[in-house]
Scaffold this motif. Structure first.
Motif, PDB file in Angstrom:
ATOM      1  N   LYS A 189       0.821  -1.215   0.000  1.00  0.00           N
ATOM      2  CA  LYS A 189       0.000   0.000   0.000  1.00  0.00           C
ATOM      3  C   LYS A 189       0.852   1.261   0.000  1.00  0.00           C
ATOM      4  N   SER A 190       2.038   1.157   0.533  1.00  0.00           N
ATOM      5  CA  SER A 190       2.889   2.346   0.632  1.00  0.00           C
ATOM      6  C   SER A 190       3.312   2.869  -0.730  1.00  0.00           C
ATOM      7  N   ILE A 191       3.188   2.045  -1.786  1.00  0.00           N
ATOM      8  CA  ILE A 191       3.569   2.525  -3.118  1.00  0.00           C
ATOM      9  C   ILE A 191       2.347   2.814  -3.983  1.00  0.00           C
ATOM     10  N   GLN A 192       1.183   2.937  -3.353  1.00  0.00           N
ATOM     11  CA  GLN A 192       0.012   3.397  -4.097  1.00  0.00           C
ATOM     12  C   GLN A 192       0.203   4.877  -4.426  1.00  0.00           C
ATOM     13  N   ARG A 193      -0.089   5.200  -5.656  1.00  0.00           N
ATOM     14  CA  ARG A 193       0.072   6.578  -6.102  1.00  0.00           C
ATOM     15  C   ARG A 193      -1.177   7.029  -6.861  1.00  0.00           C
ATOM     16  N   THR A 194      -1.257   8.329  -7.077  1.00  0.00           N
ATOM     17  CA  THR A 194      -2.363   8.921  -7.816  1.00  0.00           C
ATOM     18  C   THR A 194      -1.833   9.560  -9.088  1.00  0.00           C
ATOM     19  N   LEU A 195      -2.542   9.308 -10.189  1.00  0.00           N
ATOM     20  CA  LEU A 195      -2.169   9.876 -11.480  1.00  0.00           C
ATOM     21  C   LEU A 195      -3.340  10.710 -11.989  1.00  0.00           C
ATOM     22  N   LYS A 196      -3.052  11.944 -12.374  1.00  0.00           N
ATOM     23  CA  LYS A 196      -4.093  12.823 -12.885  1.00  0.00           C
ATOM     24  C   LYS A 196      -3.922  12.971 -14.390  1.00  0.00           C
ATOM     25  N   VAL A 197      -4.956  12.557 -15.138  1.00  0.00           N
ATOM     26  CA  VAL A 197      -4.939  12.631 -16.596  1.00  0.00           C
ATOM     27  C   VAL A 197      -6.297  13.139 -17.061  1.00  0.00           C
ATOM     28  N   ASN A 198      -6.285  14.066 -17.983  1.00  0.00           N
ATOM     29  CA  ASN A 198      -7.529  14.602 -18.555  1.00  0.00           C
ATOM     30  C   ASN A 198      -8.486  15.102 -17.465  1.00  0.00           C
ATOM     31  N   TYR A 249      -2.931   3.786  -8.705  1.00  0.00           N
ATOM     32  CA  TYR A 249      -2.149   2.685  -9.261  1.00  0.00           C
ATOM     33  C   TYR A 249      -1.030   2.337  -8.291  1.00  0.00           C
ATOM     34  N   PHE A 250      -0.468   1.169  -8.463  1.00  0.00           N
ATOM     35  CA  PHE A 250       0.693   0.741  -7.686  1.00  0.00           C
ATOM     36  C   PHE A 250       1.939   1.076  -8.499  1.00  0.00           C
ATOM     37  N   SER A 251       2.796   1.890  -7.935  1.00  0.00           N
ATOM     38  CA  SER A 251       3.960   2.404  -8.661  1.00  0.00           C
ATOM     39  C   SER A 251       5.162   1.470  -8.528  1.00  0.00           C
ATOM     40  N   LEU A 252       5.558   0.861  -9.638  1.00  0.00           N
ATOM     41  CA  LEU A 252       6.735  -0.014  -9.612  1.00  0.00           C
ATOM     42  C   LEU A 252       8.021   0.751  -9.304  1.00  0.00           C
ATOM     43  N   PRO A 253       8.247   1.935  -9.888  1.00  0.00           N
ATOM     44  CA  PRO A 253       9.482   2.649  -9.544  1.00  0.00           C
ATOM     45  C   PRO A 253       9.632   2.917  -8.059  1.00  0.00           C
ATOM     46  N   ASP A 254       8.494   3.052  -7.355  1.00  0.00           N
ATOM     47  CA  ASP A 254       8.564   3.344  -5.923  1.00  0.00           C
ATOM     48  C   ASP A 254       8.871   2.121  -5.075  1.00  0.00           C
ATOM     49  N   LEU A 255       9.083   0.989  -5.706  1.00  0.00           N
ATOM     50  CA  LEU A 255       9.652  -0.142  -4.980  1.00  0.00           C
ATOM     51  C   LEU A 255      11.093   0.155  -4.578  1.00  0.00           C
ATOM     52  N   TRP A 299      -8.911   2.411 -10.594  1.00  0.00           N
ATOM     53  CA  TRP A 299      -7.534   1.907 -10.601  1.00  0.00           C
ATOM     54  C   TRP A 299      -7.076   1.674 -12.034  1.00  0.00           C
ATOM     55  N   LEU A 300      -5.805   1.915 -12.281  1.00  0.00           N
ATOM     56  CA  LEU A 300      -5.189   1.619 -13.567  1.00  0.00           C
ATOM     57  C   LEU A 300      -4.171   0.498 -13.403  1.00  0.00           C
ATOM     58  N   PHE A 301      -4.136  -0.395 -14.385  1.00  0.00           N
ATOM     59  CA  PHE A 301      -3.135  -1.457 -14.385  1.00  0.00           C
ATOM     60  C   PHE A 301      -2.994  -2.005 -15.799  1.00  0.00           C
ATOM     61  N   PRO A 302      -1.889  -2.667 -16.109  1.00  0.00           N
ATOM     62  CA  PRO A 302      -1.664  -3.148 -17.476  1.00  0.00           C
ATOM     63  C   PRO A 302      -2.692  -4.190 -17.894  1.00  0.00           C
ATOM     64  N   ASP A 303      -3.123  -4.091 -19.132  1.00  0.00           N
ATOM     65  CA  ASP A 303      -3.980  -5.115 -19.721  1.00  0.00           C
ATOM     66  C   ASP A 303      -3.196  -6.412 -19.826  1.00  0.00           C
ATOM     67  N   SER A 304      -3.862  -7.509 -19.604  1.00  0.00           N
ATOM     68  CA  SER A 304      -3.274  -8.843 -19.809  1.00  0.00           C
ATOM     69  C   SER A 304      -4.416  -9.787 -20.117  1.00  0.00           C
ATOM     70  N   VAL A 305      -4.128 -10.849 -20.856  1.00  0.00           N
ATOM     71  CA  VAL A 305      -5.214 -11.701 -21.328  1.00  0.00           C
ATOM     72  C   VAL A 305      -4.717 -13.122 -21.543  1.00  0.00           C
ATOM     73  N   GLU A 363      -0.798   6.384 -22.303  1.00  0.00           N
ATOM     74  CA  GLU A 363       0.587   6.858 -22.424  1.00  0.00           C
ATOM     75  C   GLU A 363       1.105   7.390 -21.096  1.00  0.00           C
ATOM     76  N   ALA A 364       0.292   8.174 -20.404  1.00  0.00           N
ATOM     77  CA  ALA A 364       0.732   8.755 -19.129  1.00  0.00           C
ATOM     78  C   ALA A 364       1.007   7.669 -18.096  1.00  0.00           C
ATOM     79  N   TYR A 365       0.111   6.710 -18.002  1.00  0.00           N
ATOM     80  CA  TYR A 365       0.286   5.638 -17.015  1.00  0.00           C
ATOM     81  C   TYR A 365       1.549   4.825 -17.298  1.00  0.00           C
ATOM     82  N   LEU A 366       1.728   4.419 -18.545  1.00  0.00           N
ATOM     83  CA  LEU A 366       2.860   3.551 -18.891  1.00  0.00           C
ATOM     84  C   LEU A 366       4.191   4.250 -18.646  1.00  0.00           C
ATOM     85  N   LYS A 367       4.240   5.536 -18.916  1.00  0.00           N
ATOM     86  CA  LYS A 367       5.485   6.277 -18.672  1.00  0.00           C
ATOM     87  C   LYS A 367       5.762   6.402 -17.178  1.00  0.00           C
TER      88      LYS A 367
END
Length: 1239
Positions: free
Chosen positions: A354-363, A369-375, A543-549, A682-686
């Motif tokens: 939970k400590s790496i939960q972040r907020t992204l503002k777009v549009n 989302y859970f921020s991988l860089p913040d690991l 929540w935002l996260f990568p698509d997978s299928v 684009e914003a999320y992936l970056k």
């Protein structure tokens, strides 16, 4: 959370425990100093494990506490008896504050302390009435044990007898550090493994509690804090204001209680064997205390203690050795009490990340989302991008049960773990189906609902829990071709032929939630996924996260070209994912594939993928990810990447992954995705570090040495004649063909005698005479999403057709030419560019929007052509822009099948033969009699790109896909009755209630040894799922054909095996019914075998039925790559229905091996490079394999004994503990069904 995590937590929080309260006045006596962490970690000396029955808790709550729940208050703010302990609890429904999924125990305790409530432990405990009376009768000082005197204290009893620990199953270990450390590993593994398997079941117990006590803190407790009680009486008075609502104990009582308790715990002798034996016996007795009072009285009379027993009675009054607890834990499991672990699942632990939960503002909108860089882990930058997707899923879904912190760490440490066969869980975001595999999946779900009702469960629990899209693309056949109205006629026939199937799917779309049907005529599943269904970034509840299928078609990997992680799975595994199961997979190796330069002007993406397939097959990438990188990737269009990713199954990889970059964003805009969504993606992936910059930066670390390819070296190519990875350069095609005629029968040979290689077969077609010879092209198909999703490839075919028509060339009328685009968008840009009319003139009119020829739905050849082939036993050819060309897949009469780019399909149709050298031989002559060579007609890549740029518009995609939700007229005309349960039609030959769940009970049957089994078939290498469960036409002479005749079905209405996958009666009879299967038990090619006991040669189904009738078990012997090809669940379901218990092969294709396990069939692999032939096995022996619930383990080495005296060893290809559980349940769906019924 395991004990290692608890130890770490104690060390990091321990300074808060020994009397460290937030006080306004300083203490007059020095507080304890925390020990050095390095010293503390080895001094844990007590481990406790408690389980409380929910029914007991409810009973005591009502009878003793007036229906209320009480929390222990202690005037010291410390639980003296558990001073220094960290308590980890899972609580049941009635404890409302702790039921919320976001409840955080450690955070809650900190809040309580900060608010000066001094609640150091929250632990409601309850005791069964008969257990309470039992201990009252036996425990010294029983007169001190009384009912709680206030609602805030449930600990008012004397001399260390914890009233509340009498009822729970209590396990405490006061052993040395080495013993504790050695025991805790096995103990926690047992708890965790079983918990993980049952993570989504509801609980039947009050709570499970694990406590760990530091040895040094306990000694400091004894030497310091207890002595302070007399000296610090004023502190008790001081704290009364903080705990005004609680009833306090006197100082003398507190001291007496504490000293007595400590004396009992700290002066007990070390356990010896006698004591251990006694405690073990008493453990069993104590665990039976929640029986009724009459039974307890009888127990008391029958169990009078002798002197030795009395000596140890005080040591087991309220504690049991950890060894005994484990023993009884196993006993309970054996007696169907394994539900006690399910309580761990009911409590939803807060995500430790939970400590790496972040907020992204777009549009203007905010997303979480859970921020991988913040690991903040340097290893992240080295991870392949495909592995980062797995990492994000693990971080986001981490609940310490289905996904653990250790799983996250394992993925983070991919570089060192990738080759260690470490199991990880993965939870895909969605599931995609096509109708051939989708129909049996929906049939299974409908049957599971019936079983759920029979087992007294809720049928609505059988419902997809994630988005599921089903594209109907496998049903349409090329019955009509080369005419302007071919598409309309074929769709009309499709609906007539498949009415029952479509009606059933329409019912499914109304009965199940999260279930979208893309109706017939819309396109091919993977192209529709690429152009429309793929989200790239999922948005769910803010929540935002990568698509997978995962998909029920092996070419689901096409979506890897868009940067979406996805691959094919078996239908039964997909069904489990729909119902909430995680995928259990081995952390994959990732092979790097570096691309440099750019493709030459006369080379297509098809040539590239055939080259990559050959290279990767040679490297060996089965079960691995392949990730493409290098500057050359940027020179490829998104559609080119999708073409390469599509054929990952052909080169053996789980994925062929292209990370997301600027080309991905451009493609999303091109295909008409909403602008706001593209900005969000684009914003999320970056932000996540999932956006790839191929130029600049650094490349990830890959497994072993990367492959490297200079794109300028790629040559025009085909693949064939029987396998997709047998690449042939276009310039060497004629020579290779002639070699294939000469070579003995095999993947690259037809064994045609020299004197018969020049024979010709004359015939009359529509009033004109023609002739066929070896190599004559009779089918030319622009088909398959592999290429029809690539606008440049398709425009190249159109421009070549334009050039050919303008030069006066034509295609012979008997050649079956078809065009089956993967979406209606293709037709739009064909019309916009004006090439459609030229394709029409050459016979490539649109026959339908579906897979068609690529999957064997090529329709019938004209009778004149069939007879001409038969008359001279010709090896004729099909050329198609598909991805599969296994023998007899495309058409039963066509033995040579070549994969090629769309423009080469047109070229070979013009030539009329594969026995041609395009460099030296013309395609034909123009109007002036001048020879026309291929290079004169071939359009350049630049011209194709320019044409696409002008002709392809985003609005095409928006207009076409806006119609999907509305449905076509024919689809909307289908009327179905809405109902939770499907009303099976007993006379239907398309949809039938399968037997898989009709006898399923809540209890499992033990795995039985395989004894004196016969080999139903003895097969060679590269047996595909097409061999095992063909998708093509049903022969009138086959067991399935005979069955349909008996049901009154005319031959013209037989349809295909693929279309009848909703009927188990057909599919069982169609198993091993491929006319080209080679079985070593018989001398001829075909779907027959020897019934060994009688020596008779029978159809495979008939032989299997006789074995089953006689009660004789069967197995399969096979060579390398058994089960290659399409992900076809009936290739496992069919053998299951034929009674096959095990398959012994030299190697297995990934998806098929998983499918076998999913159906309860044991996959076994020869070891030491052995095989049936090298061991001298004929297949006529009898085989005994001693397996059982007790001795079968993951990747276990098993001995096989034969009736001839030979023995050999094989490896169990049950690769994970989860798969072992599936096998023990008789299959994955039976496992899921039992869990859902019990939930």
């Amino acid at each position: 959370m395991n004990l290692d995590d608890i130890f770490d937590w104690i060390l990091s929080h321990q300074q808060n425990y020994p009397g460290k309260h937030q006080e306004s006045q300083p203490r007059t006596v020095q507080s304890y100093k925390p020990l050095e962490p390095k010293a503390q970690v080895f001094q844990i000396y007590q481990i406790q494990f408690h389980i409380v029955l929910k029914s007991t808790a409810e009973y005591i709550k009502e009878k003793l506490f007036d229906g209320k729940v009480y929390i222990k208050y202690n005037q010291q703010g410390v639980n003296l008896k558990e001073f220094g302990a960290f308590t980890f609890e899972v609580l049941s429904d009635f404890i409302k504050p702790m039921q919320h999924s976001n409840f955080n125990m450690s955070k809650e305790l900190e809040i309580q302390r900060a608010e000066r409530k001094h609640i150091h432990n929250i632990r409601p405990c309850f005791v069964p009435d008969n257990a309470f009376k039992y201990f009252l009768a036996r425990y010294p000082g029983k007169e001190e044990i009384t009912k709680p005197k206030s609602q805030h204290s449930i600990y008012q009893q004397g001399f260390g007898m914890n009233f509340c620990n009498a009822g729970p199953i209590a396990a405490s270990c006061y052993l040395g550090k080495d013993v504790v450390q050695s025991i805790h590993q096995a103990f926690i593994k047992a708890v965790h493994d079983l918990t993980r398997l049952s993570h989504d079941l509801h609980i039947d117990f009050g709570f499970i509690k694990v406590s760990v006590v530091s040895r040094d803190l306990k000694y400091k407790y004894q030497q310091g804090f207890v002595n302070q009680l007399n000296q610090q009486e004023y502190e008790l008075k001081l704290r009364k204001s903080d705990l005004a609502t609680s009833q306090h104990w006197s100082t003398s009582y507190e001291e007496k209680w504490a000293k007595s308790s400590l004396n009992q715990m700290l002066t007990r002798p070390n356990p010896n064997k006698v004591q251990e034996s006694y405690e073990k016996t008493m453990a069993l007795k104590i665990m039976s205390l929640d029986l009724n009072t009459a039974e307890q009285t009888q127990y008391s009379k029958q169990n009078k203690m002798n002197k030795k027993e009395k000596k140890y009675q005080k040591y087991i009054s309220n504690t049991i050795s950890l060894f005994a607890a484990i023993f009884n834990f196993q006993v309970y499991l054996q007696n169907n009490i394994n539900k006690m672990l399910h309580c761990l699942a009911r409590y939803k632990f807060s995500n430790p990340y939970k400590s790496i939960q972040r907020t992204l503002k777009v549009n203007g909108k905010e997303y979480k989302y859970f921020s991988l860089p913040d690991l903040k882990d340097n290893k992240l930058d080295k991870l392949p991008y495909s592995i980062r997707v797995l990492l994000e899923s693990a971080v986001r879904n981490c609940d310490e049960f289905s996904v653990r912190s250790q799983d996250v760490n394992n993925i983070l440490n991919w570089e060192t773990n990738a080759q260690q066969q470490i199991e990880i869980p993965f939870k895909p975001a969605r599931v995609i189906l096509q109708d051939f595999t989708g129909v049996p999946a929906v049939v299974d779900l409908a049957a599971m609902r019936d079983a759920m009702k029979r087992l007294k469960g809720d049928p609505q629990k059988i419902n997809p829990l994630c988005p599921v899209d089903l594209v109907i693309d496998h049903s349409v056949q090329a019955d009509v071709s080369r005419t302007p109205g071919a598409f309309e006629e074929n769709e009309k026939i499709e609906f007539s032929r498949n009415y029952e199937r479509f009606e059933f799917l329409k019912w499914g779309s109304t009965a199940f939630k999260n279930f979208l049907i893309v109706p017939p005529g819309s396109g091919i599943v993977h192209q529709v996924n690429l152009e429309y269904l793929a989200r790239v970034v999922m948005e769910e509840n803010g929540w935002l996260f990568p698509d997978s299928v995962v998909g029920t078609d092996s070419h689901t990997t096409m979506i890897n070209g868009l940067g979406v992680a996805g691959w094919g799975v078996g239908g039964i595994e997909a069904e489990a994912v729909m119902l909430g199961q995680t995928i259990s997979m081995v952390l994959p190796e990732v092979v790097g594939f570096k691309l440099n330069g750019k493709l030459r002007d006369n080379v297509t993406a098809t040539d590239l993928v055939l080259t990559c397939t050959q290279m990767l097959r040679k490297r060996g990438v089965v079960g691995k990810f392949v990730e493409f990188y290098g500057a050359g990737v940027e020179s490829l269009s998104l559609a080119d990447r999708a073409t390469v990713a599509n054929m990952a199954p052909e080169y053996g990889a789980t994925m062929g992954y292209f990370p997301i970059d600027r080309k991905t964003i451009d493609y999303l805009n091109l295909t008409g995705r909403p602008t706001e969504k593209v900005h969000q993606i684009e914003a999320y992936l970056k932000e996540q570090g999932l956006f790839r910059y191929f130029k600049g930066g650094h490349d990830p670390v890959f497994t072993g040495e990367s492959l490297e390819l200079d794109l300028e070296q790629v040559q025009p190519s085909l693949s064939g004649p029987k396998r997709p990875h047998d690449r042939v350069s276009l310039s060497g095609m004629k020579h290779d063909w002639q070699q294939c005629l000469n070579n003995k029968v095999g993947f690259k040979g037809f064994g045609i005698p020299q004197e018969k290689q020049t024979v010709k077969s004359e015939f009359t077609y529509k009033g004109q005479k023609y002739e066929l010879d070896h190599g004559s092209v009779v089918i030319a198909a622009i088909t398959s999403c592999t290429n029809t999703s690539n606008p440049e490839n398709m425009i190249a075919a159109g421009l070549l057709a334009k050039n050919a028509v303008e030069r006066g060339l034509s295609v012979k009328p008997y050649i079956k030419t078809t065009l089956s685009p993967g979406s209606n968008v293709v037709t739009k840009y064909f019309q916009e560019s004006g090439v459609d009319k030229y394709l029409d003139k050459l016979g490539f009119t649109t026959a339908g929007y579906g897979c068609m020829t690529c999957i064997g739905n090529s329709g019938e050849l004209d009778n004149e052509v069939n007879e001409a082939i038969k008359n001279q036993d010709l090896v004729v050819a099909a050329v198609l822009s598909g991805n599969r060309n296994f023998e007899a897949r495309i058409h039963q009469m066509v033995r040579a099948n070549y994969l090629a780019s769309p423009p080469l399909v047109v070229a070979y149709a013009l030539a009329g033969t594969v026995n041609i050298d395009f460099d030296t031989q013309p395609l034909g002559t123009d109007k002036n009699g001048k020879p026309v060579f291929l290079h004169e007609l071939w359009p350049s890549r630049d011209l194709c790109a320019q044409t696409v740029e002008k002709a392809l518009k985003p609005q095409f995609f928006r207009d076409i896909y806006a119609k999907i939700a509305k449905g076509t007229q024919r689809w909307n005309d289908l009327k179905v009755e809405k109902s939770d349960l499907y009303k099976w039609k007993h006379d239907s030959t398309y949809i039938h209630n399968p037997p898989f769940f009709q006898t399923t009970e809540l209890t499992t049957n033990e795995i039985q040894p395989i004894k004196n089994a016969y080999a139903l078939l003895n097969l060679g290498d590269f047996i595909t799922t097409d061999h095992i469960s063909p998708a093509g036409a049903i022969s009138t002479k086959s067991p399935a054909g005979r069955y349909l005749k008996e049901k009154g079905v005319d031959q013209k209405d037989f349809n295909t095996y693929g279309a009848r996958r909703g009927n188990d009666e057909i599919m069982a009879r169609g198993t091993f019914a491929n006319t080209r299967i080679i079985n070593k038990l018989v001398s001829k090619v075909g779907p027959q075998t020897v019934h060994v006991p009688s020596g008779e040669t029978l159809d495979v189904f008939d032989a299997a039925a006789r074995y089953q009738k006689d009660g004789q078990q069967t197995i399969i012997l096979a060579g390398q790559e058994y089960g290659s090809g399409s992900s076809r669940d009936w290739a496992a379901k069919g053998p299951y229905l034929q009674g096959i218990k095990a398959v012994i092969a030299q190697s297995f294709e990934r998806i098929h091996r998983s499918n076998l396990v999913g159906m309860g069939i044991l996959p076994l692999e020869f070891i030491n490079k052995e095989g049936a032939d090298s061991l001298g096995l004929t297949g006529k022996e009898q085989f005994t394999i001693e397996i059982s619930d007790k001795n079968l383990a993951v990747n276990q080495i098993v001995t096989v004994k034969t009736s001839t005296g030979k023995t050999f060893q094989v490896k169990s290809r049950v690769d994970t503990e989860v798969e072992l559980a599936y096998l023990k349940n008789g299959g994955i769906l039976q496992y899921v069904l039992r869990k859902l019924v019990q939930a």
